[in-house]
Every structure is written in structure tokens, then in C-alpha cells.
Motif scaffolding. Structure first.
Motif, PDB file in Angstrom:
ATOM      1  N   GLU A  85      23.927  -9.137   9.505  1.00 35.91           N
ATOM      2  CA  GLU A  85      25.112  -8.698  10.273  1.00 35.91           C
ATOM      3  C   GLU A  85      26.029  -9.868  10.590  1.00 35.91           C
ATOM      4  O   GLU A  85      27.229  -9.678  10.763  1.00 35.91           O
ATOM      5  N   ARG A  86      25.450 -11.055  10.713  1.00 38.14           N
ATOM      6  CA  ARG A  86      26.226 -12.226  11.147  1.00 38.14           C
ATOM      7  C   ARG A  86      26.515 -13.190   9.991  1.00 38.14           C
ATOM      8  O   ARG A  86      26.829 -14.348  10.205  1.00 38.14           O
ATOM      9  N   GLY A  87      26.340 -12.690   8.766  1.00 37.50           N
ATOM     10  CA  GLY A  87      26.688 -13.500   7.603  1.00 37.50           C
ATOM     11  C   GLY A  87      25.736 -14.646   7.321  1.00 37.50           C
ATOM     12  O   GLY A  87      26.106 -15.622   6.671  1.00 37.50           O
ATOM     13  N   GLY A  88      24.502 -14.530   7.788  1.00 41.16           N
ATOM     14  CA  GLY A  88      23.533 -15.599   7.563  1.00 41.16           C
ATOM     15  C   GLY A  88      22.619 -15.309   6.387  1.00 41.16           C
ATOM     16  O   GLY A  88      22.874 -14.403   5.587  1.00 41.16           O
ATOM     17  N   ARG A  89      21.571 -16.103   6.283  1.00 39.64           N
ATOM     18  CA  ARG A  89      20.575 -15.939   5.211  1.00 39.64           C
ATOM     19  C   ARG A  89      19.192 -15.956   5.829  1.00 39.64           C
ATOM     20  O   ARG A  89      18.932 -16.741   6.737  1.00 39.64           O
ATOM     21  N   LEU A  90      18.310 -15.129   5.281  1.00 39.63           N
ATOM     22  CA  LEU A  90      16.931 -15.104   5.749  1.00 39.63           C
ATOM     23  C   LEU A  90      16.005 -15.175   4.552  1.00 39.63           C
ATOM     24  O   LEU A  90      16.185 -14.443   3.577  1.00 39.63           O
ATOM     25  N   HIS A  91      15.041 -16.074   4.623  1.00 41.22           N
ATOM     26  CA  HIS A  91      14.022 -16.182   3.578  1.00 41.22           C
ATOM     27  C   HIS A  91      12.655 -15.985   4.216  1.00 41.22           C
ATOM     28  O   HIS A  91      12.478 -16.225   5.403  1.00 41.22           O
ATOM     29  N   LEU A  92      11.700 -15.608   3.382  1.00 42.02           N
ATOM     30  CA  LEU A  92      10.353 -15.331   3.850  1.00 42.02           C
ATOM     31  C   LEU A  92       9.365 -16.141   3.022  1.00 42.02           C
ATOM     32  O   LEU A  92       9.455 -16.166   1.797  1.00 42.02           O
ATOM     33  N   VAL A  93       8.435 -16.804   3.713  1.00 39.94           N
ATOM     34  CA  VAL A  93       7.354 -17.522   3.024  1.00 39.94           C
ATOM     35  C   VAL A  93       6.042 -16.858   3.421  1.00 39.94           C
ATOM     36  O   VAL A  93       5.743 -16.707   4.607  1.00 39.94           O
ATOM     37  N   CYS A  94       5.276 -16.430   2.423  1.00 42.95           N
ATOM     38  CA  CYS A  94       4.002 -15.764   2.700  1.00 42.95           C
ATOM     39  C   CYS A  94       3.077 -15.944   1.509  1.00 42.95           C
ATOM     40  O   CYS A  94       3.502 -15.768   0.368  1.00 42.95           O
ATOM     41  N   THR A  95       1.818 -16.278   1.775  1.00 45.15           N
ATOM     42  CA  THR A  95       0.843 -16.439   0.691  1.00 45.15           C
ATOM     43  C   THR A  95      -0.401 -15.577   0.903  1.00 45.15           C
ATOM     44  O   THR A  95      -1.264 -15.533   0.044  1.00 45.15           O
ATOM     45  N   HIS A  96      -0.493 -14.913   2.034  1.00 47.08           N
ATOM     46  CA  HIS A  96      -1.707 -14.169   2.364  1.00 47.08           C
ATOM     47  C   HIS A  96      -1.755 -12.857   1.570  1.00 47.08           C
ATOM     48  O   HIS A  96      -0.855 -12.026   1.690  1.00 47.08           O
ATOM     49  N   PRO A  97      -2.815 -12.641   0.750  1.00 44.76           N
ATOM     50  CA  PRO A  97      -2.843 -11.474  -0.144  1.00 44.76           C
ATOM     51  C   PRO A  97      -2.702 -10.134   0.583  1.00 44.76           C
ATOM     52  O   PRO A  97      -1.988  -9.253   0.119  1.00 44.76           O
ATOM     53  N   LEU A  98      -3.366  -9.994   1.744  1.00 45.22           N
ATOM     54  CA  LEU A  98      -3.283  -8.715   2.459  1.00 45.22           C
ATOM     55  C   LEU A  98      -1.882  -8.459   2.983  1.00 45.22           C
ATOM     56  O   LEU A  98      -1.356  -7.352   2.879  1.00 45.22           O
ATOM     57  N   THR A  99      -1.272  -9.501   3.545  1.00 39.48           N
ATOM     58  CA  THR A  99       0.089  -9.352   4.066  1.00 39.48           C
ATOM     59  C   THR A  99       1.053  -9.063   2.920  1.00 39.48           C
ATOM     60  O   THR A  99       1.926  -8.198   3.039  1.00 39.48           O
ATOM     61  N   LEU A 100       0.878  -9.749   1.798  1.00 42.58           N
ATOM     62  CA  LEU A 100       1.739  -9.496   0.631  1.00 42.58           C
ATOM     63  C   LEU A 100       1.598  -8.050   0.167  1.00 42.58           C
ATOM     64  O   LEU A 100       2.579  -7.420  -0.234  1.00 42.58           O
ATOM     65  N   ARG A 101       0.372  -7.528   0.240  1.00 37.21           N
ATOM     66  CA  ARG A 101       0.168  -6.139  -0.174  1.00 37.21           C
ATOM     67  C   ARG A 101       0.918  -5.179   0.759  1.00 37.21           C
ATOM     68  O   ARG A 101       1.547  -4.220   0.307  1.00 37.21           O
ATOM     69  N   VAL A 102       0.868  -5.469   2.066  1.00 37.16           N
ATOM     70  CA  VAL A 102       1.609  -4.654   3.039  1.00 37.16           C
ATOM     71  C   VAL A 102       3.103  -4.663   2.687  1.00 37.16           C
ATOM     72  O   VAL A 102       3.766  -3.626   2.712  1.00 37.16           O
ATOM     73  N   PHE A 103       3.620  -5.848   2.339  1.00 37.82           N
ATOM     74  CA  PHE A 103       5.048  -5.956   1.996  1.00 37.82           C
ATOM     75  C   PHE A 103       5.376  -5.115   0.767  1.00 37.82           C
ATOM     76  O   PHE A 103       6.418  -4.477   0.708  1.00 37.82           O
ATOM     77  N   ARG A 104       4.482  -5.161  -0.227  1.00 40.16           N
ATOM     78  CA  ARG A 104       4.730  -4.376  -1.445  1.00 40.16           C
ATOM     79  C   ARG A 104       4.704  -2.883  -1.154  1.00 40.16           C
ATOM     80  O   ARG A 104       5.583  -2.142  -1.570  1.00 40.16           O
ATOM     81  N   VAL A 105       3.678  -2.441  -0.418  1.00 44.17           N
ATOM     82  CA  VAL A 105       3.494  -1.017  -0.125  1.00 44.17           C
ATOM     83  C   VAL A 105       4.676  -0.471   0.683  1.00 44.17           C
ATOM     84  O   VAL A 105       5.141   0.639   0.441  1.00 44.17           O
ATOM     85  N   THR A 106       5.165  -1.253   1.641  1.00 45.64           N
ATOM     86  CA  THR A 106       6.240  -0.765   2.509  1.00 45.64           C
ATOM     87  C   THR A 106       7.619  -0.963   1.897  1.00 45.64           C
ATOM     88  O   THR A 106       8.607  -0.506   2.440  1.00 45.64           O
ATOM     89  N   GLY A 107       7.693  -1.685   0.772  1.00 44.09           N
ATOM     90  CA  GLY A 107       8.988  -1.928   0.150  1.00 44.09           C
ATOM     91  C   GLY A 107       9.727  -3.131   0.738  1.00 44.09           C
ATOM     92  O   GLY A 107      10.834  -3.455   0.304  1.00 44.09           O
ATOM     93  N   LEU A 108       9.119  -3.800   1.719  1.00 44.28           N
ATOM     94  CA  LEU A 108       9.803  -4.954   2.323  1.00 44.28           C
ATOM     95  C   LEU A 108      10.022  -6.070   1.302  1.00 44.28           C
ATOM     96  O   LEU A 108      11.027  -6.770   1.347  1.00 44.28           O
ATOM     97  N   SER A 109       9.090  -6.202   0.350  1.00 43.29           N
ATOM     98  CA  SER A 109       9.203  -7.316  -0.601  1.00 43.29           C
ATOM     99  C   SER A 109      10.433  -7.161  -1.507  1.00 43.29           C
ATOM    100  O   SER A 109      10.884  -8.136  -2.082  1.00 43.29           O
ATOM    101  N   ARG A 110      10.984  -5.939  -1.612  1.00 47.37           N
ATOM    102  CA  ARG A 110      12.239  -5.792  -2.353  1.00 47.37           C
ATOM    103  C   ARG A 110      13.426  -6.284  -1.541  1.00 47.37           C
ATOM    104  O   ARG A 110      14.365  -6.860  -2.084  1.00 47.37           O
ATOM    105  N   LEU A 111      13.381  -6.057  -0.228  1.00 44.71           N
ATOM    106  CA  LEU A 111      14.473  -6.485   0.652  1.00 44.71           C
ATOM    107  C   LEU A 111      14.398  -7.980   0.938  1.00 44.71           C
ATOM    108  O   LEU A 111      15.408  -8.641   1.113  1.00 44.71           O
ATOM    109  N   LEU A 112      13.185  -8.477   1.030  1.00 43.04           N
ATOM    110  CA  LEU A 112      12.947  -9.845   1.495  1.00 43.04           C
ATOM    111  C   LEU A 112      11.829 -10.418   0.637  1.00 43.04           C
ATOM    112  O   LEU A 112      10.671 -10.412   1.036  1.00 43.04           O
ATOM    113  N   PRO A 113      12.138 -10.876  -0.576  1.00 45.68           N
ATOM    114  CA  PRO A 113      11.066 -11.311  -1.491  1.00 45.68           C
ATOM    115  C   PRO A 113      10.294 -12.501  -0.924  1.00 45.68           C
ATOM    116  O   PRO A 113      10.891 -13.526  -0.616  1.00 45.68           O
TER     117      PRO A 113
END
Length: 130
Positions: A85-113
Motif C-alpha cells: 500500500e505504501r509503495g515498499g518491498r517485502l521479501h521473505l526468508v524461510c528454510t524450514h520444510p514444514l513452514t515452506l509446506r504451509v506456504f505452498r498449501v495456502t498459496g502464500l508462496s505465490r504472493l511472497l516467494p
């Protein structure tokens, strides 16, 4: 320098679950431990302060997270929408397999790879907003 005071470069933890530091012109929010509803309540005020700045360049680093539930996901969605909303940038760093799976299942990894490291995240091209 006298007085025996140690000049501390490493910022003090704001809460048990969050450390904030600067890295290559970005504000890094390092989530730690178990991110559940109680941790999310602790993290939200600091997250809102950082993501409320115009043009904020933010990295959320989840490498020190041991547990991450839907309240953690809500924090990430909230951070993303506030930054964009404020014209910024957001990045995500994650290596934990379970958390990565949650991101994939919920579709978050498409919005925030999720990226494997801070440097990998900062080398990403400008993320398209929207």
C-alpha cells in the motif's frame, strides 16, 4: 572509550519472538521460536511500525522459527499488504520444510516467494505490487 560500556551493534530483542536489524538498506524482521497467537500479538506493534513507513524495504526472516501457525500467516499477509500500500518491498526468508509446506498449501508462496537466505532475498528483482 572509558566506563566499560560495551557498544552493542546487535539490537536488543524487542520481544522474545522478534529482533529487528538493518541489512543492506533493508529492515530485517527476524521472527524467532514459536509463532503462535500470543507471539503474533507481541510482534504486531513492531511489525506495524516498520511496515507503516512509506517505501519501506522489509525482509521477514523466519529461519529461527520452530513453529508457525495461522496467526503467523496472518502477520505475513498483513505485512505484505501494508508494505505494498505504501509503495515498499517485502521479501521473505524461510528454510524450514514444514513452514515452506504451509506456504505452498495456502498459496502464500505465490504472493511472497520464500528465499533460502538474506542475500538471495535482496537479489530478487523489484517485486511487482498487487
Amino acid at each position: 572509550m572509558g566506563g566499560g560500556a560495551v557498544v552493542q551493534q546487535e539490537p536488543t530483542p524487542l520481544t522474545r519472538h522478534l529482533r529487528i536489524r538493518e541489512h543492506r538498506g533493508h529492515t530485517v524482521l527476524e521472527f524467532r521460536g514459536e509463532i503462535d497467537i500470543a507471539a503474533a500479538a507481541e510482534i504486531t506493534p513492531a511489525l506495524d511500525r516498520v511496515t507503516g513507513r512509506p517505501g519501506a524495504r522489509v525482509v521477514i526472516d523466519l529461519r529461527a522459527v520452530e513453529f508457525f501457525d495461522c496467526s503467523g500467516l496472518r502477520l505475513l499477509y498483513r505485512a505484505r499488504s501494508r508494505v505494498l500500500e505504501r509503495g515498499g518491498r517485502l521479501h521473505l526468508v524461510c528454510t524450514h520444510p514444514l513452514t515452506l509446506r504451509v506456504f505452498r498449501v495456502t498459496g502464500l508462496s505465490r504472493l511472497l516467494p520464500p528465499q533460502p537466505s538474506l542475500d538471495a532475498a535482496l537479489e530478487q528483482p523489484e517485486a511487482a505490487s498487487g
